[in-house]
Design an enzyme around this catalytic site. Sequence first.
Site, short mmCIF file in Angstrom:
data_model
loop_
_atom_site.label_atom_id
_atom_site.label_comp_id
_atom_site.label_asym_id
_atom_site.label_seq_id
_atom_site.Cartn_x
_atom_site.Cartn_y
_atom_site.Cartn_z
N GLN A 109 -25.28 -38.14 3.23
CA GLN A 109 -25.57 -36.72 3.49
C GLN A 109 -27.06 -36.44 3.27
O GLN A 109 -27.72 -35.77 4.07
CB GLN A 109 -24.77 -35.83 2.54
CG GLN A 109 -23.37 -35.49 2.97
CD GLN A 109 -22.81 -34.38 2.10
OE1 GLN A 109 -22.89 -34.41 0.88
NE2 GLN A 109 -22.22 -33.37 2.73
N ARG A 124 -28.81 -56.41 0.24
CA ARG A 124 -29.01 -57.71 0.88
C ARG A 124 -29.59 -58.71 -0.11
O ARG A 124 -29.32 -59.90 -0.01
CB ARG A 124 -29.97 -57.58 2.06
CG ARG A 124 -29.47 -56.71 3.21
CD ARG A 124 -30.46 -56.74 4.35
NE ARG A 124 -30.55 -58.07 4.95
CZ ARG A 124 -31.54 -58.46 5.76
NH1 ARG A 124 -32.52 -57.62 6.06
NH2 ARG A 124 -31.55 -59.67 6.25
N HIS A 218 -36.69 -26.76 1.61
CA HIS A 218 -35.69 -26.74 2.69
C HIS A 218 -34.43 -27.49 2.25
O HIS A 218 -33.30 -27.01 2.47
CB HIS A 218 -36.27 -27.38 3.96
CG HIS A 218 -35.29 -27.43 5.09
ND1 HIS A 218 -34.83 -26.30 5.74
CD2 HIS A 218 -34.65 -28.47 5.67
CE1 HIS A 218 -33.97 -26.64 6.68
NE2 HIS A 218 -33.85 -27.96 6.66
N ARG A 223 -28.81 -27.51 0.06
CA ARG A 223 -27.94 -28.32 -0.81
C ARG A 223 -27.66 -27.68 -2.17
O ARG A 223 -26.72 -28.10 -2.85
CB ARG A 223 -28.56 -29.71 -1.00
CG ARG A 223 -28.78 -30.47 0.30
CD ARG A 223 -27.50 -30.58 1.11
NE ARG A 223 -27.69 -31.41 2.31
CZ ARG A 223 -26.73 -31.72 3.17
NH1 ARG A 223 -25.51 -31.25 2.99
NH2 ARG A 223 -26.99 -32.47 4.24
#
Length: 306
Positions: A109, A124, A218, A223
């Site tokens: 998200q 990895r 922003h 959020r």
Amino acid sequence: MPLSPEQQAEIDELRATPQPTLRAVSPGMEQHLYKAYDVLDHGFIRVIDYMGDDAAITQAARVSYGKGTKSVSNDEGLIRYLMRHWHSTPFEMCEIKLHVKLPVFVARQWIRHRTANVNEYSARYSILDREFYIPAPDHLAAQSTVNNQGRGAALQGEEAARVLEILKTDSTRAYDNYEAMISQDDQQGLARELARMNLPANIYTQWYWKVDLHNLFHFLRLRADAHAQYEIRVYADAICEVVKDWVPFAYAAFEDYRMGGANLSAKAIDCVKRMLAGEEVTQESSGMSKGEWREFEGALGTPKPV
């Protein structure tokens, strides 16, 4: 644990050896530097570095050097003006770099905010820790019946226990298989970059996230909003506590104009004018759709009929 012993040792060393600097510093942010603040069951945020303060915003807006002849009250007023009129560039003069530990599904998200620089822990090259986000019982909620991307009431009793057991069992089984597949101790096995695909989305990852203040605001506006998903909202709330100490004037303006304010369309403003003139305005006479009217009533705090 949220912090590894190595990370805690690094923090202790950095905080024990402060360095002199000629750059502008924010006393409020200095108190947060390097400290880790717990979020969720295994996550955290911590400030790694920052640049600028409230004065950097006003300095950029005036394109001057030093403090000049402007007073603190003028600085606060200018910052409120910049926020009120949606000026963005002066706020981009401040930056922050955060170290964040968060579940993978929250990270997916978060990464939608593409106006930041990110470097994530690599599965990895390294083996992920056996740490999973398991919601507290009061955050186990059913699907909302009115919002396709929201939650309804919390699960209760046997249903809550059943779901929790599934989450814990699946997480443990997936990690056991992850370990079993990985090539370790010179034994043949699956490459780490392939073994990771079997891990669940509630496993924790970590990243460094660097963003300027304009784009951070922003992010926080979306959020830290009450409608945001809980698991990302708690990270935004923790960041808010840091930002309000870093740039107090800018954060106060952000709270006032962005978090506490509302944007009105031309139709909505026309309705407000008609209401102030004593006219009774309804959804049918407003020119708005039902959805727009609902949001308009919510912005005005209009009491619903009983």
